[in-house]
Design an enzyme around this catalytic site. Structure first.
Site, PDB file in Angstrom:
ATOM      1  N   ASN A  12       0.881  -1.170   0.000  1.00  0.00           N
ATOM      2  CA  ASN A  12       0.000   0.000   0.000  1.00  0.00           C
ATOM      3  C   ASN A  12       0.918   1.218   0.000  1.00  0.00           C
ATOM      4  O   ASN A  12       1.456   1.609   1.039  1.00  0.00           O
ATOM      5  CB  ASN A  12      -0.910  -0.003   1.231  1.00  0.00           C
ATOM      6  CG  ASN A  12      -1.902   1.149   1.227  1.00  0.00           C
ATOM      7  OD1 ASN A  12      -1.872   2.027   0.370  1.00  0.00           O
ATOM      8  ND2 ASN A  12      -2.796   1.148   2.206  1.00  0.00           N
ATOM      9  N   ARG A  69      -2.655  -2.309  -3.412  1.00  0.00           N
ATOM     10  CA  ARG A  69      -3.904  -1.596  -3.190  1.00  0.00           C
ATOM     11  C   ARG A  69      -3.895  -0.355  -4.079  1.00  0.00           C
ATOM     12  O   ARG A  69      -2.965   0.445  -4.050  1.00  0.00           O
ATOM     13  CB  ARG A  69      -4.036  -1.165  -1.735  1.00  0.00           C
ATOM     14  CG  ARG A  69      -5.345  -0.413  -1.487  1.00  0.00           C
ATOM     15  CD  ARG A  69      -5.287   0.488  -0.299  1.00  0.00           C
ATOM     16  NE  ARG A  69      -6.548   1.232  -0.156  1.00  0.00           N
ATOM     17  CZ  ARG A  69      -6.663   2.356   0.544  1.00  0.00           C
ATOM     18  NH1 ARG A  69      -5.611   2.863   1.144  1.00  0.00           N
ATOM     19  NH2 ARG A  69      -7.818   2.971   0.619  1.00  0.00           N
ATOM     20  N   HIS A  97     -13.233   1.820   0.194  1.00  0.00           N
ATOM     21  CA  HIS A  97     -13.095   0.772   1.221  1.00  0.00           C
ATOM     22  C   HIS A  97     -13.592  -0.585   0.712  1.00  0.00           C
ATOM     23  O   HIS A  97     -13.923  -1.470   1.497  1.00  0.00           O
ATOM     24  CB  HIS A  97     -13.854   1.149   2.513  1.00  0.00           C
ATOM     25  CG  HIS A  97     -13.206   2.224   3.310  1.00  0.00           C
ATOM     26  ND1 HIS A  97     -13.907   3.157   4.029  1.00  0.00           N
ATOM     27  CD2 HIS A  97     -11.893   2.530   3.497  1.00  0.00           C
ATOM     28  CE1 HIS A  97     -13.079   3.999   4.617  1.00  0.00           C
ATOM     29  NE2 HIS A  97     -11.853   3.630   4.316  1.00  0.00           N
ATOM     30  N   ARG A 154     -11.054  14.119   7.665  1.00  0.00           N
ATOM     31  CA  ARG A 154     -11.826  14.406   6.451  1.00  0.00           C
ATOM     32  C   ARG A 154     -13.244  14.810   6.813  1.00  0.00           C
ATOM     33  O   ARG A 154     -13.836  14.270   7.748  1.00  0.00           O
ATOM     34  CB  ARG A 154     -11.830  13.188   5.530  1.00  0.00           C
ATOM     35  CG  ARG A 154     -10.512  12.979   4.820  1.00  0.00           C
ATOM     36  CD  ARG A 154     -10.534  11.748   3.943  1.00  0.00           C
ATOM     37  NE  ARG A 154      -9.878  10.611   4.570  1.00  0.00           N
ATOM     38  CZ  ARG A 154      -9.859   9.387   4.072  1.00  0.00           C
ATOM     39  NH1 ARG A 154     -10.492   9.114   2.951  1.00  0.00           N
ATOM     40  NH2 ARG A 154      -9.228   8.416   4.720  1.00  0.00           N
ATOM     41  N   GLU A 174      -7.697  -6.429   4.891  1.00  0.00           N
ATOM     42  CA  GLU A 174      -7.542  -6.009   3.502  1.00  0.00           C
ATOM     43  C   GLU A 174      -6.304  -6.632   2.857  1.00  0.00           C
ATOM     44  O   GLU A 174      -6.324  -6.994   1.672  1.00  0.00           O
ATOM     45  CB  GLU A 174      -7.473  -4.487   3.433  1.00  0.00           C
ATOM     46  CG  GLU A 174      -8.766  -3.805   3.845  1.00  0.00           C
ATOM     47  CD  GLU A 174      -8.581  -2.331   4.144  1.00  0.00           C
ATOM     48  OE1 GLU A 174      -9.009  -1.511   3.321  1.00  0.00           O
ATOM     49  OE2 GLU A 174      -8.010  -2.014   5.215  1.00  0.00           O
TER      50      GLU A 174
END
Length: 390
Positions: A9, A94, A182, A240, A378
């Site tokens: 990632n 990813r 996601h 965010r 993930e």
């Protein structure tokens, strides 16, 4: 020789990785997980073994900037030197956005990276760095297969009406649509839910971490999700903003209080829980604080989840199960209790003791909706997709 798959990632100044051994029959077992942080200022490497215990560390020294072209070969060399008899055979990456072209994981070959790079303007906080990491790996290890896994892919099962914004056709043709994110996490959770609640067809999953979103699933497929065109909309997150009316943004631009770059930075880095509280974007810090601003920020977060949960229960035509996952979802006992209390009208009955112990089931046996805490993974999901495509 043992085979290993490495999952990456790649961020702007960091590189996270996890390595998995490919066992007989295609099973995957974690070997280690690690990261390189502060690549542009004070780069340092840390790695933990499969049990989560510190294994090794390395520092390049303050002021010794490195990039992905240096970091990736360092990780591969470390793995093959420290995992005796192990050879890295593939890498999975990813990538947040797959666009309209990729609705599933894909082998990285041909013009794949050029296409993904063309999408960077849609999600500039992640996409260009994800692609840059894959390019750097291809340059360093041209003979090793690579696979890209996308956060948007899982949501391509949403009905067209849920993916389409009410803007002109030429704007939609330019890529403006409800992408959702996601998805790698939701893909993993969708495969875990049947193990816990096999009869549950209508499920809401809350992926609550530094980035937070919710997803409505019907029979394991996404039908709605809170993040929209980019990863800044929906729920308020650590830093965010979540949903902000477009008119408010036009106003800020007209007042010349921001330009497009500083407006984006404000929405991504100074808003959310941090912006609401003025204290921190870390839920743990806010929950330990008695400051009324911290309390108000948490209440805002729960309110947003409550609103979306009600909407998604309507979209699904009812609700069979609710799942908490990711850092906040898996670890915040009071947050789970607060949301479950708001969802009592749906038939949710919280088992306080089970919630305190972390589940997996945290609802009572007679709850009209079963509620679960299911850890996401993930990295394993990416590794599984990578193995399937090499």
């Amino acid at each position: 020789m043992n085979r290993a798959i490495v999952v990456f990632n790649a961020g702007s100044t960091s590189l996270k990785f996890a390595a998995y051994a490919v066992e007989a029959g295609g099973a995957l077992s974690m070997l280690c997980v690690g990261r390189i942080d502060s690549m542009q200022g004070d780069p340092h490497f840390v790695v933990k073994n499969a049990a989560g215990k510190p294994w090794d560390a390395h520092e390049w020294g303050e002021g010794h900037a490195i990039d992905h072209r240096t970091a990736l070969p360092f990780i591969i060399a470390w793995l093959e030197a420290n995992l005796a008899g192990t050879k890295v055979v593939a890498a999975g990456h990813r990538v947040v956005l797959g666009g309209t072209r990729f609705e599933a994981p894909v082998r990285i070959e041909g013009d794949v990276l050029d296409y993904l790079d063309s999408l960077a303007a849609m999600e500039p906080s992640h996409q260009p760095f994800n692609v840059h990491g894959a390019r750097a790996f291809a340059e360093a290890f041209p003979g090793l297969p690579q696979v890209a896994c996308f956060d948007t892919s899982f949501h391509r099962t949403m009905p067209e009406v849920a993916q389409t914004y009410a803007v002109p056709q030429d704007v939609r043709d330019a890529g403006v649509r409800h992408w959702g994110y996601h998805g790698i996490s939701y893909d993993y959770i969708s495969r875990q839910v049947p193990k816990f609640a096999p009869a549950a067809r209508r499920v809401i999953v809350a992926h609550l971490g530094g980035g937070a979103s919710m997803c409505a699933m019907l029979d394991g497929k996404s039908v709605e999700t809170t993040m929209g065109f980019a990863g800044v909309s929906g729920l308020p997150m650590a830093t965010r903003s979540g949903d902000v009316p477009p008119g408010a943004l036009f106003y800020l631009l007209r007042r010349k209080l921001f330009d497009d770059a500083t407006l984006e930075k404000m929405l991504y880095e100074r808003s959310g829980l941090l912006g609401l509280s003025g204290i921190s974007g870390d839920m743990r810090v806010l929950q330990e604080s008695a400051d009324p601003r911290a309390v108000a920020a948490i209440e805002s977060f729960v309110y947003a989840m409550t609103k979306y949960a009600g909407a998604y229960a309507t979209v699904l035509g009812g609700l069979d199960a609710f799942v908490f996952t990711a850092g906040i979802g898996e670890n915040s006992v009071p947050l789970r209790a607060a949301l479950c209390g708001k969802l009592a009208w749906l038939g949710v009955k919280l088992d306080a003791q089970a919630n305190t112990s972390g589940g997996p089931r945290i609802s009572t046996p007679d709850s009209g909706v079963s509620v679960w805490v299911i850890p996401t993974n993930e990295e394993l999901m990416i590794a599984q997709h990578t193995l399937a495509l090499i």
